[in-house]
Design an enzyme around this catalytic site. Structure first.
Site, mmCIF file in Angstrom:
data_model
loop_
_atom_site.group_PDB
_atom_site.id
_atom_site.type_symbol
_atom_site.label_atom_id
_atom_site.label_comp_id
_atom_site.label_asym_id
_atom_site.label_seq_id
_atom_site.Cartn_x
_atom_site.Cartn_y
_atom_site.Cartn_z
ATOM 1 C CG LEU A 140 -1.930 -1.081 1.413
ATOM 2 C CD1 LEU A 140 -2.636 -0.939 2.753
ATOM 3 C CD2 LEU A 140 -2.947 -1.074 0.274
ATOM 4 C CG ASP A 141 0.358 4.417 -2.796
ATOM 5 O OD1 ASP A 141 1.143 3.577 -3.276
ATOM 6 O OD2 ASP A 141 -0.477 5.035 -3.467
ATOM 7 C CE LYS A 142 5.969 8.190 4.994
ATOM 8 N NZ LYS A 142 7.137 9.107 4.894
ATOM 9 C CG ASP A 143 0.946 9.717 2.753
ATOM 10 O OD1 ASP A 143 1.470 9.629 3.872
ATOM 11 O OD2 ASP A 143 1.408 10.424 1.840
ATOM 12 C CB THR A 144 -2.925 4.039 1.044
ATOM 13 O OG1 THR A 144 -2.851 4.928 -0.078
ATOM 14 C CG2 THR A 144 -4.223 3.253 0.968
#
Length: 400
Positions: A140-144
């Site tokens: 997952l993306d860092k901010d997700t």
């Protein structure tokens, strides 16, 4: 020649991965040369480095003429008590083959330049009683935030990797977006490619790019300013959901990378990315399936509340198989949302009547009063009275 029996823990992995685990000093170039010359065999058949191996197979390989020196394993940062506590707090599912984490927003999945804290670096704390270290099978993306699957055995890692590659795994995301799409639900089909000049850190819509498809559904809307949507990626491209929503003019709230300044809402709405991996469904290597939902992070839940969204509506999906009657709370929430939509649609209509006003029919004329149970008589049109000739006035006698 050397022989090896493929163990159950290695079932499903690639042959070159087996060598990396059990013959780590063997260079990949040497493996490729053995494969081309037919010196690598599985159950007597010529094998390639990319072949998937199975439990019980007999691997025959040459013995390296000179034993290669194994490189020392790269050691990560020692885990503190706080790291162990953080890792264990994210676990929402655990069995013999898999873990499911509820990843926190702002925590990277893997390490990189200037990234010391990440999920991969915390996996030693989640080994528990397994003989090997857990392994990431997707990211997952860092901010997700949200559901992240971890394999606990090599066999499970191969199984899950195949499920993601053939798209049998189903991922459902929640997002808050800026504005409201004209169509309540649909599919976005826009090919994506790496944006030139971004160093591969950013994607964009490109007709020559890879196929990318996203299914979306509006769960609830806050006027015309924002909407809470359900997103299902039908393909797995980098930043796919973020690029697709920005491309149709409705960037995800907090996504300045793809939405610019227009991706932020005023008021009490957090500036963090509002993208959450809500639910993950995937077949289990031991039979059955994993079906886990991850709770929302604080900033996302606070934004739902600030925008007046009902959290119960998110789980009233359109693609779920019915498993009996839904809970009363969900039915009540759905009915409430339906009534809310009707009220919104009727805004602008004349509502309420003054004390002196009378009920009118569809053309604005007063309705005739009727007694209950008696039909209303139709009015009979009156014929206009016939015109009578006007009396003649006395005139002067005519001159002769």
């Amino acid at each position: 020649m050397d022989r090896a029996l493929i163990a159950e823990e290695d079932d499903g992995i690639r042959l070159d991965r087996w060598f990396k685990r059990h013959r780590p000093g063997t260079p990949h170039a040497l493996l490729a040369r053995w494969a081309r010359s037919g010196q690598l065999t599985l159950d007597g058949k010529k094998a390639d480095v990319s072949d998937r191996i199975e439990t019980g197979q007999i691997l025959v390989m040459p013995t390296p003429p000179v034993e290669a020196v194994q490189r020392p394993a790269r050691k990560g940062r020692p885990l503190t008590d706080a790291d162990v506590e953080l890792a264990e707090s994210m676990v929402i599912h655990r069995d013999a083959s898999a873990l499911v984490l509820n990843k926190l927003p702002g925590l990277a999945t893997q390490g990189g330049t200037k990234t010391e804290s990440h999920v991969d670096g915390l996996l030693d704390a989640l080994k528990y009683d397994a003989p090997v270290r857990p392994k990431l099978v997707h990211r997952l993306d860092k901010d997700t935030s949200g559901a992240l699957l971890i394999a606990r055995t090599p066999r499970a890692a191969a199984w899950f990797a195949k499920a993601f590659s053939n798209r049998s795994a189903r991922k459902t995301y929640w997002a808050i977006i800026v504005g409201v799409p004209d169509i309540a639900q649909g599919e976005i089909d826009l090919p994506l490619a790496k944006q030139p000049g971004s160093g591969g850190e950013k994607m964009h819509v490109d007709e020559k790019g890879l196929v990318a498809k996203t299914r979306y559904r509006i769960i609830e809307r806050a006027g015309n300013s924002a909407a809470w949507v359900e997103l299902q990626p039908l393909t797995g491209r980098t930043h796919q959901l973020r690029v697709h929503m920005a491309a149709i003019g409705h960037p995800i709230v907090g996504d300045g990378k793809y939405g610019g300044k227009g991706a932020f809402l005023t008021g009490a709405i957090s500036r963090k990315l509002h993208l959450h991996s809500r639910r993950l469904r995937i077949d289990h290597p031991d039979g059955g399936a994993i079906d886990m939902s991850a709770a929302l992070p604080e900033h996302f839940a606070a934004s739902l509340d600030a925008l007046g969204f009902d959290p119960l509506l998110g789980d009233v999906g359109t693609d779920d198989v019915a498993k009996g009657p839904p809970p009363k709370a969900v039915v009540k929430a759905a009915a409430k949302a339906h009534s809310k939509q009707i009220r919104k649609a009727r805004r602008g209509e004349r509502r309420g009547r003054t004390a002196t006003s009378k009920p009118t029919d569809h053309v604005g004329k007063p309705k005739a009063k009727t007694s209950p149970g008696k039909p209303t008589a139709k009015p009979v049109a009156k014929r206009p009275a016939a015109k009578r000739p006007a009396p003649k006035k006395p005139g002067l006698p005519k001159a002769r």
